[in-house]
Design an enzyme around this catalytic site. Structure first.
Site, PDB file in Angstrom:
ATOM      1  CE1 TYR A 141      -3.157  -2.918   0.273  1.00  0.00           C
ATOM      2  CE2 TYR A 141      -3.494  -2.431   2.589  1.00  0.00           C
ATOM      3  CZ  TYR A 141      -3.769  -3.192   1.479  1.00  0.00           C
ATOM      4  OH  TYR A 141      -4.682  -4.216   1.581  1.00  0.00           O
TER       5      TYR A 141
ATOM      6  CG  HIS B 112      -1.250  -8.776   0.196  1.00  0.00           C
ATOM      7  ND1 HIS B 112      -0.873  -7.488   0.377  1.00  0.00           N
ATOM      8  CD2 HIS B 112      -2.560  -8.719  -0.163  1.00  0.00           C
ATOM      9  CE1 HIS B 112      -1.893  -6.684   0.120  1.00  0.00           C
ATOM     10  NE2 HIS B 112      -2.931  -7.413  -0.202  1.00  0.00           N
TER      11      HIS B 112
END
Ligand SMILES: NC(=O)c1ccc[n+]([C@@H]2O[C@H](COP(=O)([O-])OP(=O)(O)OC[C@H]3O[C@@H](n4cnc5c(N)ncnc54)[C@H](OP(=O)(O)O)[C@@H]3O)[C@@H](O)[C@H]2O)c1
Length: 324
Positions: free
Chosen positions: A66, A128
């Site tokens: 991110y 992830h």
């Protein structure tokens, strides 16, 4: 008294719901790197306001890719300086990025993050994605998991889990794992309840808590004007009706629905008032529950709608990286 929802994980630890500030999506840096020019003041300020005004435990959902560690770090610094939230009043989830290879391995990642953010430990660390296309990562998913287990044993990470895993991925992990993942974070809402075949039932049966990203997608899809389908209208009319009946917002109806489906919502907003209302949503009405038949009806109306995935385009983008 302020009462937050908690789920009990399969290792008996407790986790707060919802995660009201996912620091991906609206704050995400598409250019995939953090620079002084793309520093996101709103994110930093929203985190600080949440530390100031959010009661109880603040559940933050982060990930390496991110690219928001600088903003997160600055907000945490203010938190410490002004003694807003104690460490135990923060729940920090982070994710090891197997796609772009932000870090070569989880141990390097966690050592960097806990030092950089001055956190001592992470509450939850996830893999992830279930594949490893990143060229600078020489570990398999089984080896990555083994490192996560080491981090857990060392106390640098309190809980370990996965994200975007299918039933097949979870079954494969089971062959080598000593510790079972506590959560699987996937895209989940009434329009998309099985990111991959059978994943909802599998996780429920195997006591792996589903964390839902995009839990509010039906509402944002409708308010963006993109969904003009009859099924969308029926769905939204029913959510309106429940919101009116219980005198709560449409978002709160969906947050409560998600939790009553035994799924932990991971939501966010660029608007601090919304972040706070999502965080505090259970405050005024801690005993409110949607009726079982209302939960059932939301599921049924969701199933009547065509399946829509907010993140399909990202998955396609990531898959295109695999081809190159
Ligand atoms: N593991 C993964 O691969 C993965 C993938 C995607 C996302 N995530 C995580 O999940 C988080 C949330 O994902 P998402 O953004 O797709 O979730 P979402 O909750 O479905 O959507 C968030 C959107 O809903 C709107 N919203 C939020 N609260 C609202 C309210 N009370 N009333 C009306 N609208 C409201 C916000 O719009 P405004 O900004 O206009 O308020 C925001 O853009 C991300 O930030 C990230 O941390 C994880």
């Amino acid at each position: 008294m302020f009462k937050q929802f908690t789920f009990t994980l399969n290792n008996t630890n407790k986790i707060i719901a919802p995660s009201s500030i996912g620091i991906g999506s609206v704050y995400f840096k598409m250019e995939m790197r953090s620079t002084a020019e793309n520093y996101n003041e709103t994110l930093k300020n929203n985190l600080i306001k949440l530390f100031e005004q959010g009661k109880g435990v603040i559940h933050i959902d982060c990930a390496a890719n991110y690219n928001v560690y600088p903003e997160f770090k600055d907000a945490l610094k203010v938190n410490t300086e002004r003694q807003l939230k104690k460490r135990e009043e923060l729940w920090v989830t982070d994710k090891f990025d197997t796609f772009l290879g932000t870090f070569p391995d989880p141990i390097t990642h966690v050592n960097f993050v806990i030092k950089e953010l001055n956190l001592n430990y992470l509450d939850l660390m996830l893999i992830h994605y279930p594949v490893v296309p990143a060229k600078n990562i020489s570990l398999s998913i089984a080896e990555i998991w083994a490192q996560m287990e080491t981090l857990k044993k060392e106390g640098k990470v309190k809980n370990i889990g996965v994200s975007n895993f299918s039933v097949k991925d979870l079954e494969k992990l089971k062959e080598t794992a000593v510790i079972k993942p506590v959560v699987n974070q996937i895209e989940w809402n009434p329009y998309f309840m099985n990111q991959t075949l059978g994943i909802y039932d599998y996780c429920q049966e195997n006591n792996i808590l589903i964390e839902a990203y995009s839990p509010l997608y039906p509402i944002t899809l409708s308010s963006s004007g993109e969904d003009v389908s009859e099924e969308g209208k029926n769905f939204n009319n029913y959510i309106d009706l429940l919101a009116f009946k219980y005198e709560i917002t449409n978002s709160e109806v969906l947050l409560r629905y998600t939790i009553q489906m035994n799924v932990l919502p991971v939501t966010t907003s660029s608007n601090i008032e919304r972040v706070l209302s999502n965080h505090n949503f259970n405050n005024d009405r801690p005993d409110l529950r949607l009726a079982d038949e209302e939960v059932k009806k939301i599921t049924e109306l969701g199933k009547e709608h065509a399946q829509v995935s907010k993140y399909e385009k990202f998955v396609k983008y990531f898959e295109s990286l695999l081809d190159n």
